[in-house]
Design an enzyme around this catalytic site. Sequence first.
Site, PDB file in Angstrom:
ATOM      1  NE  ARG A  48      -3.976  -2.049   2.223  1.00  0.00           N
ATOM      2  CZ  ARG A  48      -4.648  -2.526   3.269  1.00  0.00           C
ATOM      3  NH1 ARG A  48      -4.395  -2.070   4.472  1.00  0.00           N
ATOM      4  NH2 ARG A  48      -5.575  -3.436   3.103  1.00  0.00           N
ATOM      5  NE  ARG A  52      -4.310   3.089   3.062  1.00  0.00           N
ATOM      6  CZ  ARG A  52      -4.897   2.000   3.505  1.00  0.00           C
ATOM      7  NH1 ARG A  52      -5.249   1.067   2.637  1.00  0.00           N
ATOM      8  NH2 ARG A  52      -5.173   1.845   4.773  1.00  0.00           N
ATOM      9  NE  ARG A  61      -8.650   8.207  -5.785  1.00  0.00           N
ATOM     10  CZ  ARG A  61      -9.052   7.487  -4.742  1.00  0.00           C
ATOM     11  NH1 ARG A  61      -8.196   6.702  -4.123  1.00  0.00           N
ATOM     12  NH2 ARG A  61     -10.302   7.532  -4.318  1.00  0.00           N
ATOM     13  CG  ASP A  97      -9.455  -2.446  -4.614  1.00  0.00           C
ATOM     14  OD1 ASP A  97      -9.141  -1.854  -3.558  1.00  0.00           O
ATOM     15  OD2 ASP A  97     -10.269  -3.385  -4.645  1.00  0.00           O
ATOM     16  CE1 TYR A 172     -13.912  -6.990   0.994  1.00  0.00           C
ATOM     17  CE2 TYR A 172     -12.066  -8.045  -0.095  1.00  0.00           C
ATOM     18  CZ  TYR A 172     -12.550  -7.143   0.820  1.00  0.00           C
ATOM     19  OH  TYR A 172     -11.678  -6.383   1.566  1.00  0.00           O
TER      20      TYR A 172
END
Length: 365
Positions: A48, A52, A61, A97, A172
Amino acid sequence: MSANDRPSGQQTTTAASHHPARNATRDSAFIKACRREPVPHTPVWFMRQAGRSLPEYLKVREGIAMLDSCMMPELVTEITLQPVRRHKVDAAIYFSDIVVPLKAIGIDLDIKPGVGPVVAEPIRTRADLARLRDLTPEDVPYVTEAIGMLTAELGATPLIGFAGAPFTLASYLVEGGPSRSHERTKAMMYGDPQLWADLVDRLAEITGAFLKVQIEAGASAVQLFDSWVGALAPGDYRRSVLPASAKVFDAVAPYDVPRIHFGVGTGELLGLMGEAGADVVGVDWRVPLDEAARRVGPGKALQGNLDPAVLFAPTPAVEAKTREVLDAAAGLEGHIFNLGHGVMPSMDPDALTRLVGYVHEQTAR
């Protein structure tokens, strides 16, 4: 399984196996450590790291949804390069992702801020499996484009491609979103083992195809993230997860790129995760690296494993804990320094930069 034993559909061309971008990274400290060869210093990268905690990431972003940002090659390139520029890490991790391939094949899902991936219609029945169609390179043209741009910029710095492992993706899909207890997932795994096996097998095919796209575009290594698999006992992992994870690693084996396997809370599963086919086993902070090496067995490099929370302590404390990790890694066949999980959003980026410099300085040969 040798290359000669593989089904013809798994063969790759010489050109794909020897991509110019990979040739440029062959002598990097990161690739050498993955292959358990002598290194000039212990290589460092952070899970990551792309995004972040970086202010420059938050700026680019701003106003762009997570999944949208993953499909914009120029933005992906910029975000992936940011930590390489700032921290001088030894490898870049492709900004994406784990649910991107599911979105690409038409699964209705979104990443909700503060929650995570949310699936509109969870996979619960055999009929639902029909929604998990094959993934092709044409589904993810933005990945090929972004990796081409990245490898041109990175030169001798390796780019790590990645994907979510079948168990975590299945969780998920079955739960409909993140879960602490995975009750629906386990109910399917125990109550309808054939449906579960078919589900993770389909996800293994999709994941293998997604990693192939990244490798053929120029990624020098790949990491399979099994974020939730630490919820399982070893016997359940061996029966219900290992075959699907092994299928993913086997799909990319002919490319001869290092394959990394990482999960959280997987101290009891480390040996099995190595068995699945990884060249490098990622270790979280709960197990010292020398003990992890005993559990994994010979023939694998290890990656890890500083507790991310240590980065919030003063610099002398960070260095002391880092020294513990390096001392535990002293006898390993190959070691890539990383956190025991990912960079946290509130981390001080300067602490990460100092950490890279400290590891390089302490391990310079």
